[in-house]
Design an enzyme around this catalytic site. Sequence first.
Site, short mmCIF file in Angstrom:
data_model
loop_
_atom_site.label_atom_id
_atom_site.label_comp_id
_atom_site.label_asym_id
_atom_site.label_seq_id
_atom_site.Cartn_x
_atom_site.Cartn_y
_atom_site.Cartn_z
N LEU A 104 13.65 -19.59 -0.96
CA LEU A 104 12.45 -18.83 -0.62
C LEU A 104 11.31 -19.09 -1.62
CD1 LEU A 104 11.36 -16.18 1.01
CD2 LEU A 104 12.04 -14.97 -1.06
N ARG A 135 0.15 8.19 -10.71
CA ARG A 135 0.16 7.02 -9.83
C ARG A 135 1.10 5.92 -10.33
NH1 ARG A 135 -3.74 6.34 -6.22
NH2 ARG A 135 -3.79 4.10 -6.56
N HIS A 147 3.82 3.05 -8.65
CA HIS A 147 3.88 1.60 -8.81
C HIS A 147 5.27 1.18 -9.29
CE1 HIS A 147 -0.28 1.32 -7.89
NE2 HIS A 147 -0.73 1.84 -9.02
N ASP A 207 0.80 -1.23 0.00
CA ASP A 207 0.00 0.00 0.00
C ASP A 207 0.82 1.27 0.00
OD1 ASP A 207 -2.85 -0.46 0.20
OD2 ASP A 207 -2.28 -1.64 1.95
C1 FPP Z 1 -1.39 -0.44 -3.75
O1 FPP Z 1 -1.08 0.94 -3.66
C2 FPP Z 1 -0.55 -1.07 -4.76
C3 FPP Z 1 -1.02 -1.71 -5.87
C4 FPP Z 1 -2.47 -1.86 -6.17
C5 FPP Z 1 -0.10 -2.30 -6.87
C6 FPP Z 1 1.15 -2.94 -6.32
C7 FPP Z 1 1.92 -3.53 -7.43
C8 FPP Z 1 3.24 -3.36 -7.64
C9 FPP Z 1 4.13 -2.57 -6.77
C10 FPP Z 1 3.86 -4.04 -8.81
C11 FPP Z 1 4.54 -5.33 -8.34
C12 FPP Z 1 5.32 -5.90 -9.43
C13 FPP Z 1 6.00 -7.06 -9.37
C14 FPP Z 1 6.79 -7.49 -10.54
C15 FPP Z 1 5.98 -7.93 -8.17
P1 FPP Z 1 -2.20 2.01 -3.99
O2 FPP Z 1 -2.18 2.28 -5.46
O3 FPP Z 1 -3.50 1.54 -3.45
O4 FPP Z 1 -1.66 3.25 -3.24
P2 FPP Z 1 -2.55 4.30 -2.44
O5 FPP Z 1 -3.20 3.51 -1.34
O6 FPP Z 1 -1.53 5.27 -1.94
O7 FPP Z 1 -3.52 4.91 -3.41
#
Ligand code: FPP
Length: 218
Positions: free
Chosen positions: A113, A15, A19, A2
């Site tokens: 792992l 955004r 990510h 998050d």
């Molecule tokens: C939540 O933050 C995060 C996500 C919905 C996406 C997480 C995915 C990645 C980091 C990519 C992972 C990639 C690999 C290859 C493992 P949010 O967008 O809800 O943030 P906010 O709560 O601040 O709006």
Amino acid sequence: MDGNGRWAAQRGWPRIKGHKAGVKAVEAVLEAAVAEGLGHLSLFAFSTENWKRPGPEVASLMALLRMYLRMFRRRFLEKGIRFHHLGASAGIPEGILRDLKELEAATASHPGLVFHLALNYGSRLELVEAARRCVADGLGAEAITEESLGARLWTGGAPDVDLIIRTSGELRLSNFMLWQSAYAEFYVTETLWPDFGGAQLRGALEAYHQRERRFGGL
Ligand code: FPP
């Protein structure tokens, strides 16, 4: 994981840049998890509810995932990491699904792992599917036990969750591993996911080791 969106917003960025920074944190946390000798690491990347996000964000996230999973492949092979997709296959774009399956097959014999990537994951759906599998396998009412149902979850075979780390100060489970985390310890940090790394993982593990786990006993 998050806080990617908020991390980007704090900088006045779109955004998706949050990510992208989140993927760097994945790399750092994976490395630290291997160094710490953890058996399992599960990261929640995309839930069954996240499809409700705006189309362009979903599309960019999927593209990002695909690109980085391919880049991570070499690291999984070098470090003996076993990759496991945790979640429903239905709904995932075909190309990504193929990559996920291929990565699972290529790393299946790895002894190190186990990295569970929760993608298109929802704990309630997982439980419903496990119940359906019990029926499909012909189990009668008496044969439905914690063991037989647990073995049919997408995590089947993996141990229960010991520690749940929640970044960005969120105080809820968000449909994550409801069954598996029955006795999990919680660690909540205000740190946004892109700022989370090896040092933060070690901090969470230290806090975990101070806990006294009683599993309902005395
Ligand atoms: C939540 O933050 C995060 C996500 C919905 C996406 C997480 C995915 C990645 C980091 C990519 C992972 C990639 C690999 C290859 C493992 P949010 O967008 O809800 O943030 P906010 O709560 O601040 O709006």
